[in-house]
Design an enzyme around this catalytic site. Sequence first.
Site, mmCIF file in Angstrom:
data_model
loop_
_atom_site.group_PDB
_atom_site.id
_atom_site.type_symbol
_atom_site.label_atom_id
_atom_site.label_comp_id
_atom_site.label_asym_id
_atom_site.label_seq_id
_atom_site.Cartn_x
_atom_site.Cartn_y
_atom_site.Cartn_z
ATOM 1 N N TYR A 155 0.824 -1.214 0.000
ATOM 2 C CA TYR A 155 0.000 0.000 0.000
ATOM 3 C C TYR A 155 0.857 1.262 0.000
ATOM 4 O O TYR A 155 0.426 2.307 -0.460
ATOM 5 C CB TYR A 155 -0.898 0.044 1.234
ATOM 6 C CG TYR A 155 -2.218 -0.668 1.081
ATOM 7 C CD1 TYR A 155 -2.265 -2.047 0.918
ATOM 8 C CD2 TYR A 155 -3.411 0.036 1.128
ATOM 9 C CE1 TYR A 155 -3.477 -2.703 0.803
ATOM 10 C CE2 TYR A 155 -4.626 -0.616 1.014
ATOM 11 C CZ TYR A 155 -4.661 -1.977 0.853
ATOM 12 O OH TYR A 155 -5.851 -2.614 0.736
ATOM 13 N N LYS A 203 3.301 -15.546 2.701
ATOM 14 C CA LYS A 203 3.538 -16.271 1.446
ATOM 15 C C LYS A 203 5.041 -16.478 1.367
ATOM 16 O O LYS A 203 5.722 -16.052 0.429
ATOM 17 C CB LYS A 203 2.978 -15.434 0.279
ATOM 18 C CG LYS A 203 2.975 -16.132 -1.061
ATOM 19 C CD LYS A 203 1.929 -17.233 -1.187
ATOM 20 C CE LYS A 203 2.106 -17.975 -2.498
ATOM 21 N NZ LYS A 203 1.279 -19.196 -2.580
ATOM 22 N N ASP A 215 -2.797 -18.363 0.706
ATOM 23 C CA ASP A 215 -3.770 -19.053 -0.157
ATOM 24 C C ASP A 215 -4.473 -20.166 0.613
ATOM 25 O O ASP A 215 -5.684 -20.370 0.471
ATOM 26 C CB ASP A 215 -3.099 -19.574 -1.445
ATOM 27 C CG ASP A 215 -1.792 -20.317 -1.206
ATOM 28 O OD1 ASP A 215 -1.280 -20.282 -0.068
ATOM 29 O OD2 ASP A 215 -1.293 -20.937 -2.158
ATOM 30 N N ASP A 262 -6.315 -7.131 4.072
ATOM 31 C CA ASP A 262 -7.443 -6.481 3.409
ATOM 32 C C ASP A 262 -8.355 -7.531 2.795
ATOM 33 O O ASP A 262 -9.571 -7.526 2.986
ATOM 34 C CB ASP A 262 -6.912 -5.529 2.325
ATOM 35 C CG ASP A 262 -8.039 -4.845 1.583
ATOM 36 O OD1 ASP A 262 -8.975 -4.376 2.251
ATOM 37 O OD2 ASP A 262 -7.991 -4.795 0.338
ATOM 38 N N ASP A 293 -12.284 -9.177 4.348
ATOM 39 C CA ASP A 293 -13.550 -9.141 3.596
ATOM 40 C C ASP A 293 -14.122 -10.552 3.504
ATOM 41 O O ASP A 293 -15.316 -10.771 3.667
ATOM 42 C CB ASP A 293 -13.329 -8.600 2.176
ATOM 43 C CG ASP A 293 -13.640 -7.119 2.067
ATOM 44 O OD1 ASP A 293 -13.525 -6.414 3.088
ATOM 45 O OD2 ASP A 293 -14.008 -6.653 0.958
HETATM 46 C C1 IPM Z 1 -10.392 -1.175 3.889
HETATM 47 C C2 IPM Z 1 -10.624 -0.597 2.506
HETATM 48 C C3 IPM Z 1 -9.448 0.292 2.141
HETATM 49 C C4 IPM Z 1 -8.221 -0.596 2.096
HETATM 50 C C5 IPM Z 1 -9.612 1.054 0.817
HETATM 51 C C6 IPM Z 1 -10.871 1.863 0.791
HETATM 52 C C7 IPM Z 1 -8.405 1.903 0.513
HETATM 53 O O1 IPM Z 1 -10.858 -1.591 1.582
HETATM 54 O O2 IPM Z 1 -10.311 -0.417 4.861
HETATM 55 O O3 IPM Z 1 -10.282 -2.396 4.008
HETATM 56 O O4 IPM Z 1 -7.934 -1.242 1.071
HETATM 57 O O5 IPM Z 1 -7.510 -0.652 3.111
HETATM 58 MN MN MN Z 2 -10.830 -3.613 2.412
#
Ligand code: IPM
Ligand code: MN
Length: 358
Positions: free
Chosen positions: A142, A189, A221, A245, A249
């Site tokens: 990032y 990884k 993975d 990240d 999710d």
């Molecule tokens: C999160 C989001 C952010 C990230 C984006 C919006 C930059 O997806 O907080 O997880 O990738 O960190």
């Molecule tokens: Mn995210």
Amino acid sequence: MIFNIAVLPGDGIGPEVIEQSVRVCDAVAKIFNHKINWNYGLVGASAIEKKGDPYPKETHRICEDSDAILFGAIGDPKFDNDPSLKIRPEQGLLEMRKKLGLYANVRPTFTFPSLINKSPLKKEIIKGTDLIFLRELTGGIYFGKRGRLDNGNTAYDTCIYSREEIVRLVKMGFELAEKRSKKLCCVDKANVLESSRLWRETVQSMEKDYPKVLVSYEFVDAVAMRLIQWPKNYDVLVTENLFGDILTDEASVITGSMGLMPSASIGNKNSLYEPIHGSFPQAAKKNIANPLATILSAAMMFEMSFGLKNESEIIKITVDKSLKNEIVTEDLSGEKGRKFSTSEVGDFLVKEILSSKI
Ligand code: IPM
Ligand code: MN
């Protein structure tokens, strides 16, 4: 006690869910005799529109001067599909993380018994899941060097980590694991990436300081697969920025609703609390968004920034009550259930908190 809290509602549904979270915090403050001063700041697309900057200086100052930061969401479809744009709302978020030194993103994943059927995963697999991701938030790909070569026809991003950056996150992971089920998983990884080999080496060198914690080393993975097959095998997971990240999710699917998952981003000086869902622009200004993730983020704030367990607990208990009584927004109400609005869910919580005996 008196607290100064920075509030950054942001974009999309951010302002609506934040409004309910602020009301809930004020109710908690009232019954526990605290005083909260709320200081509002602009961030994201709304800050670009008003100030030409997704993280204006004024907002940074408000954050720095606060005891904690409550954050809504950022992102606006206007900025999504034009790769030539120089300023994006997301930059504001990244700049804020870096400038405030919010190096550890804490993302818990747990199930609510009353919502177990909402997850697309089998009940027996997810019931009783209780894990925490610690995602490194101010390093890695990032923030590494990126650019274009070859007249723009070649692009690169660099993943870079120092031992120091890894140690401060992993230390937090070990300490958390010691207080919980004493299991720590290092997600990397290391069979391919040099930065991952440094992560693994660093975690290995810290093991001796935490003899009670059982450490496992797993490739990202494989974790992507095992996480939804056997989520109950995990307790605390530590990982770098991008892996975290993606996996968090994925983990939100276990809970059945992204609308419920809170998070904390811990820094040296201040910490920030935000829902893990995004700005959900389609639902903005309709009073239909689920405010519970932002409200549970405030519960994390009371506990982690102020050390106030009872204040945190009362929020969690009341949210549980709203779920059990089905005082929920349309994402949770199902076909037959009544769809409560964002503010009606807030009304219920505030009333319950004010009438609770402490
Ligand atoms: C999160 C989001 C952010 C990230 C984006 C919006 C930059 O997806 O907080 O997880 O990738 O960190
Ligand atoms: Mn995210």
